[in-house]
Write an enzyme that holds these catalytic residues in place. Structure first.
Site, mmCIF file in Angstrom:
data_model
loop_
_atom_site.group_PDB
_atom_site.id
_atom_site.type_symbol
_atom_site.label_atom_id
_atom_site.label_comp_id
_atom_site.label_asym_id
_atom_site.label_seq_id
_atom_site.Cartn_x
_atom_site.Cartn_y
_atom_site.Cartn_z
ATOM 1 N N GLU A 175 -9.300 -1.068 5.962
ATOM 2 C CA GLU A 175 -8.116 -1.253 6.803
ATOM 3 C C GLU A 175 -8.470 -1.053 8.281
ATOM 4 O OE1 GLU A 175 -4.803 1.429 6.003
ATOM 5 O OE2 GLU A 175 -3.429 -0.121 6.728
ATOM 6 N N GLU A 219 -4.870 9.374 17.552
ATOM 7 C CA GLU A 219 -5.324 10.778 17.615
ATOM 8 C C GLU A 219 -6.258 11.081 16.437
ATOM 9 O OE1 GLU A 219 -2.144 9.835 17.865
ATOM 10 O OE2 GLU A 219 -1.706 10.310 19.954
ATOM 11 N N GLN A 221 0.845 -1.199 0.000
ATOM 12 C CA GLN A 221 0.000 0.000 0.000
ATOM 13 C C GLN A 221 0.878 1.247 0.000
ATOM 14 O OE1 GLN A 221 -1.891 0.497 3.767
ATOM 15 N NE2 GLN A 221 -3.554 1.762 2.997
HETATM 16 C C1 LIG Z 1 4.098 -0.689 11.309
HETATM 17 C C2 LIG Z 1 3.609 0.324 10.327
HETATM 18 C C3 LIG Z 1 3.248 -0.083 9.068
HETATM 19 C C4 LIG Z 1 2.820 0.852 8.130
HETATM 20 N N1 LIG Z 1 2.497 0.420 6.877
HETATM 21 C C5 LIG Z 1 2.145 1.316 5.944
HETATM 22 C C6 LIG Z 1 1.884 0.893 4.602
HETATM 23 O O1 LIG Z 1 1.960 -0.289 4.286
HETATM 24 N N2 LIG Z 1 1.573 1.817 3.693
HETATM 25 C C7 LIG Z 1 1.474 3.136 4.020
HETATM 26 O O2 LIG Z 1 1.155 3.912 3.126
HETATM 27 N N3 LIG Z 1 1.718 3.589 5.271
HETATM 28 C C8 LIG Z 1 2.047 2.697 6.243
HETATM 29 N N4 LIG Z 1 2.312 3.126 7.523
HETATM 30 C C9 LIG Z 1 2.298 4.558 7.805
HETATM 31 C C10 LIG Z 1 1.139 5.018 8.673
HETATM 32 O O3 LIG Z 1 -0.054 5.004 7.950
HETATM 33 C C11 LIG Z 1 1.501 6.415 9.169
HETATM 34 O O4 LIG Z 1 2.624 6.285 10.035
HETATM 35 C C12 LIG Z 1 0.370 7.084 9.933
HETATM 36 O O5 LIG Z 1 -0.689 7.385 9.070
HETATM 37 C C13 LIG Z 1 0.840 8.358 10.665
HETATM 38 O O6 LIG Z 1 1.492 9.219 9.784
HETATM 39 P P1 LIG Z 1 2.947 9.850 10.128
HETATM 40 O O7 LIG Z 1 3.827 8.694 10.544
HETATM 41 O O8 LIG Z 1 3.355 10.669 8.966
HETATM 42 O O9 LIG Z 1 2.716 10.738 11.417
HETATM 43 P P2 LIG Z 1 2.290 12.275 11.441
HETATM 44 O O10 LIG Z 1 1.115 12.472 10.562
HETATM 45 O O11 LIG Z 1 3.502 13.106 11.197
HETATM 46 O O12 LIG Z 1 1.816 12.429 12.940
HETATM 47 C C14 LIG Z 1 2.734 12.590 14.030
HETATM 48 C C15 LIG Z 1 1.895 12.699 15.324
HETATM 49 O O13 LIG Z 1 1.032 13.847 15.251
HETATM 50 C C16 LIG Z 1 -0.328 13.456 15.454
HETATM 51 N N5 LIG Z 1 -1.227 14.233 14.588
HETATM 52 C C17 LIG Z 1 -1.043 14.512 13.270
HETATM 53 N N6 LIG Z 1 -2.096 15.203 12.787
HETATM 54 C C18 LIG Z 1 -2.960 15.353 13.828
HETATM 55 C C19 LIG Z 1 -4.238 15.984 13.967
HETATM 56 N N7 LIG Z 1 -4.849 16.579 12.932
HETATM 57 N N8 LIG Z 1 -4.853 15.934 15.189
HETATM 58 C C20 LIG Z 1 -4.258 15.308 16.251
HETATM 59 N N9 LIG Z 1 -3.038 14.732 16.185
HETATM 60 C C21 LIG Z 1 -2.405 14.741 14.991
HETATM 61 C C22 LIG Z 1 -0.368 11.986 15.056
HETATM 62 O O14 LIG Z 1 -1.448 11.310 15.677
HETATM 63 C C23 LIG Z 1 0.975 11.488 15.534
HETATM 64 O O15 LIG Z 1 0.938 11.174 16.913
HETATM 65 C C24 LIG Z 1 2.729 2.221 8.477
HETATM 66 C C25 LIG Z 1 3.081 2.636 9.776
HETATM 67 C C26 LIG Z 1 3.521 1.705 10.693
HETATM 68 C C27 LIG Z 1 3.891 2.167 12.072
#
Ligand SMILES: Cc1cc2nc3c(=O)[nH]c(=O)nc-3n(C[C@H](O)[C@H](O)[C@H](O)COP(=O)(O)OP(=O)(O)OC[C@H]3O[C@@H](n4cnc5c(N)ncnc54)[C@H](O)[C@@H]3O)c2cc1C
Length: 394
Positions: A247, A378, A129
């Protein structure tokens, strides 16, 4: 909801249980599975999916013309429960089964369904994905990967990150920007990208557990046939959200929580508190009882969603609640286990001194991922507040 199974549903459950008893996964030992090499684990999962598929137990509620059994939602639900109850290794193509197939069934053209869906079930083609990018996770619609129109193809350039199983995948569901001038939710398209195409580079990332199951993926002038566009061009956001709903529903994990609690109870019997088994200690018993009650509440919530679906309301609002509650419970159970096991919790998987073979240390290392992947807790709280409870935006 009527909690009793109909005679037909009962017969179906019995058939599956008998099959599972007679057909264990080859080369699978639950005690050592998580210790063995990542490649070996993959092979065991792959063989297990082939075996299940050969007997018609993968994607059972998918239509028969695409390789499913046309089973009912109830049968599908009881199948998931039964499968979670036997020690088994999981499937080689979890994303294909839980995300890609259902999305294609909803949005795909007839050609796309016929071409891709049966190969997802049989594990002939594995999927990943491609949503998240460096800087675009929670705010997915801000993604920058571009797909430019060029004759019969789109030409894709950009980078994805945290792409689970990309190192094994044959195809990727990719969300890319096709109209950079449109508002951010409007200019996206949903593409099916061949991971073996020239210009795709996959680099594994190592996780806290030591495994490397997710990756960075780079796309450099990758050609994607227009026949692989799902839904309308520039309307990929709708398709992407459908995938996310599947998902999140999948991350509820209530099927896995009950066996996990049973395992915690069994492990604590080997641990002594004040000269008696930990499970006789009032404080420990209260904690276990609280988990039991919470899991029952989650289960009833899951049945309510199932009832809504059976009545034709497939909006899937409950998926965000299940994901938030289920992933939080998983995390807390792993952490409570670590606390109760005290010094034994430091024993890694496979260490002889560890209670339950070090299972809980491994669970604790892996437990955080469920509260992040597929949308963080969150973000789930925001969705539940705004879209389910209709609270004003903060
Ligand atoms: C084990 C694992 C597998 C994954 N596999 C995939 C995959 O196969 N394909 C894929 O595309 N992605 C994958 N992901 C990515 C995952 O979808 C993202 O990590 C997730 O959506 C969070 O995005 P970010 O890491 O950019 O965090 P950020 O968006 O940078 O967020 C950082 C922090 O800020 C908080 N935050 C951000 N915006 C807000 C808001 N509006 N209100 C309140 N709090 C907020 C978040 O909750 C978080 O605590 C995977 C992640 C993990 C950990």
């Amino acid at each position: 909801m009527d909690f009793d199974y109909s005679p037909q549903e009962d017969a179906f459950r019995q058939e599956l249980r008998s099959w599972l008893e007679a057909n264990p996964a080859d080369n699978y030992d639950p005690e050592t599975f998580e210790i063995i090499d990542q490649e070996e684990r993959f092979q065991i999962k792959f063989d297990w999916q082939k075996k299940l598929h050969g007997a018609g137990w993968v994607g059972i509620h998918w239509p028969q013309e695409y390789g499913g059994r046309g089973a009912t939602s109830m049968e599908h639900s009881s199948c998931r429960q039964a499968r979670a109850r036997v020690p088994a290794p999981g499937l080689a193509s979890p994303l294909g089964i839980s995300l890609v197939g259902p999305t294609l069934m909803h949005w795909g053209t007839e050609e796309q369904k016929e071409r891709f869906v049966p190969r997802i079930l049989s594990a002939e083609e594995l999927w990943c994905q491609g949503y998240s990018e460096p800087g675009s996770g929670s705010d997915l619609a801000s993604l920058q990967t571009r797909a430019v129109d060029d004759g019969d193809d789109f030409v894709v350039n950009g980078q994805k990150v945290w792409t689970s199983f990309a190192h094994k995948a044959d195809y990727c569901i990719l969300v890319a920007r096709t109209d950079p001038d449109a508002p951010k939710h409007k200019g996206l398209s949903y593409l099916l990208v061949d991971m073996h195409a020239p210009g795709v580079t996959v680099r594994p990332l190592v996780q806290i557990s030591g495994d490397a199951e997710f990756n960075e993926v780079f796309f450099e002038d990758v050609r994607v046939p227009k026949a692989n566009l799902v839904g309308e061009r520039n309307n990929g956001w709708q398709v992407a959200i459908t995938t996310l709903m599947f998902e999140r529903a999948n991350f509820g994990m209530v099927y896995n929580l009950e066996p996990m609690l049973d395992r915690l109870k069994a492990g604590l019997k080997d641990l002594e508190v004040h000269g008696q088994p930990a499970t006789d200690d009032p404080d420990v018993r209260q904690r276990l009882a609280a988990f039991h009650i919470e899991i029952q509440a989650l289960k009833l919530g899951g049945y309510r969603q199932l009832t809504q679906q059976l009545r034709g309301d497939a909006r899937g609002r409950g998926g965000s609640i299940s994901k938030l509650a289920g992933s939080g419970r998983y995390l807390r159970m792993a952490h409570v286990a670590m606390e109760l096991l005290g010094p034994y919790s430091q024993c890694a998987l496979g260490e002889a001194q560890g209670i339950d073979n070090g299972f809980w240390a491994r669970r604790a290392l892996g437990s955080r991922l469920y509260t992040i992947a597929g949308g963080t807790s969150e973000i789930m709280r925001n969705i539940v507040g705004e879209r389910v409870l209709r609270l004003p935006k903060g």
